[in-house]
Enzyme design. Structure first.
Site, PDB file in Angstrom:
ATOM      1  N   CYS A 126     -15.299 -27.559  20.193  1.00  0.00           N
ATOM      2  CA  CYS A 126     -17.335 -26.170  20.727  1.00  0.00           C
ATOM      3  C   CYS A 126     -17.707 -27.213  21.375  1.00  0.00           C
ATOM      4  CB  CYS A 126     -17.328 -26.463  19.089  1.00  0.00           C
ATOM      5  SG  CYS A 126     -16.241 -24.728  18.199  1.00  0.00           S
ATOM      6  N   MET A 127     -18.100 -28.580  21.233  1.00  0.00           N
ATOM      7  CA  MET A 127     -18.913 -29.068  21.169  1.00  0.00           C
ATOM      8  C   MET A 127     -18.786 -29.527  23.448  1.00  0.00           C
ATOM      9  SD  MET A 127     -20.293 -32.020  18.942  1.00  0.00           S
ATOM     10  CE  MET A 127     -17.957 -33.010  18.535  1.00  0.00           C
TER      11      MET A 127
END
Length: 405
Positions: free
Chosen positions: A395-396
């Site tokens: 996600c990051m």
């Protein structure tokens, strides 16, 4: 490297050797979270910002030690604002919402922002601004200013910029700027759009899936193999968004098969990559509770249009589209309670830096142990504070360059 010394841009898989990635180091936007607004801004808790920054720095260091070029979104934004007046105009226009603050105050705010230095403007665009921080007295001409408390936001903060995967992703040599589903994140796409449009690093980069408003978020998109894309449909990406994206990548020759994968509409499984990520070219780690029930509609580009088949079991549909006998699932062997706990803590949200090597949160002890027992190298990072927004290493990160498989 190309002639300019930069890594050639493009991504056609989840696991090709990672060469370059965009991250966003947590900043003052996280300090805007309070018990009054954290739910609205999509955080489950108030992160300890200093510790979140330490954890993110460790994440970036792990990637750099593996030879990955790490680009920070805040740096890219500042640099774009420094070199382009059009970038400043675009950023200010996206941040000044006359529907919220009115025409009179909007004019005052825009005039002030036009005078701000690029680095400060970059910070305001990401961390937001309160009425108390607005260094102009618009009280005599703005009813909005008079009726708001000083701590209210005249520009909303963007704490979810931490999750750079969602607002843009790459398919082959093209970048796709997404349309985010929830209002708390809507302006994130304007930041990434500004960077790709005006930063010299991305000069000449072509786009796909332009001018669509149906929600699609990058966390729902997995590049299973060159030409094969899976799109999750659930809390964030809509059926209309998935279909529009599929038709776009077909029209641009970026894919021959798209699997549209319905997922449960709940926060724990907000994106496809919260329940399934690739760890090798023919293997995934998957939340055990969905392994036997996850299904997919298969869309294929045909001479006379697009064919739709299914739904059929996801693992079978994926293997067929990828042209392999079987898509392996790493057997985590977890009991129901442990599996649910570690899925909530993003145990399945891994980032591959090359085939068989992934970055994962250290807290998911059992999932990591099972991955290693299956021959996967796990690069552990801390995530006690980063996980407050329900996102893991995948996600990051927004990969912008991977080696072909």
């Amino acid at each position: 490297m190309n002639a300019s010394g930069s890594v050639p841009l493009g991504v056609d898989s989840e696991v090709g050797r990672l060469r370059s990635v965009i991250l966003h180091r947590p900043g003052d936007e996280l300090k805007r979270l309070t018990p009054r607004n954290n739910d609205e801004l999509l955080f489950d808790a108030l992160p300890w910002v200093d510790r979140a920054q330490e954890e993110h720095d460790q994440f970036a260091t792990v990637l750099r030690e593996r030879g990955v070029e790490v680009l920070l979104l805040s740096d890219l934004l500042t640099e774009a604002l420094e070199v382009s007046g059009a970038a400043r105009i675009q950023g200010i226009a996206a941040a000044v919402d006359a529907r919220k603050i009115g025409h009179a105050l909007g004019q005052h705010l825009a005039a002030y922002l036009r005078k701000v230095e690029p680095k400060e403007l970059s910070s305001i665009l990401t961390a937001g601004m309160t009425f108390d921080e607005l260094p102009i007295d618009a009280g005599s001409t703005s009813l909005v200013r008079r009726m708001h408390h000083g701590g209210d936001f005249v520009i909303d903060p963007l704490p979810n910029l931490l999750f750079t995967r969602d607002s843009s992703f790459w398919v082959g040599p093209r970048v796709i700027i997404t349309s985010l589903a929830l209002s708390a994140r809507a302006r994130e796409s304007s930041i990434t759009d500004l960077v790709y449009a005006h930063h010299p690093r991305f000069k000449g980069v072509r786009r796909a899936y332009e001018s669509h408003t149906a929600p699609v978020e990058g966390g729902d998109v997995l590049l299973l193999a060159p030409g094969v894309i899976a799109i999750g449909v659930g809390e964030r990406t809509s059926p209309a968004g998935a279909e529009a994206l599929a038709r776009s990548v077909f029209d641009d020759g970026l894919a021959h098969t798209v699997l549209v994968v319905p997922i449960e509409q709940r926060r724990a499984s907000m994106h496809l990559d919260t329940v399934c990520t690739m760890v090798e070219a023919d293997a995934v780690v998957m939340y055990p509770a969905i392994q036997d029930t996850l299904a997919a509609f298969t869309l294929r580009k045909e001479d006379d249009g697009v064919s739709i088949r299914g739904a059929t079991p996801f693992l079978e549909a994926a293997a067929d589209a990828m042209g392999i006998g079987k898509l392996r699932v790493i057997d985590t062997g977890l009991d129901t309670v442990t599996a649910e706990r570690e899925q909530w803590d993003d145990g399945n949200n891994t980032l591959a830096v090359e085939p068989g090597v992934v970055v994962a949160y250290e807290r998911n002890v059992e999932t990591n142990a099972r991955l290693e027992a299956s021959g996967i190298e796990v690069l552990r990072i801390a995530g006690s504070e980063l996980g407050s927004g329900r996102g893991g290493p995948r996600c990051m990160s927004c990969p912008i360059a991977r080696d072909p498989l």
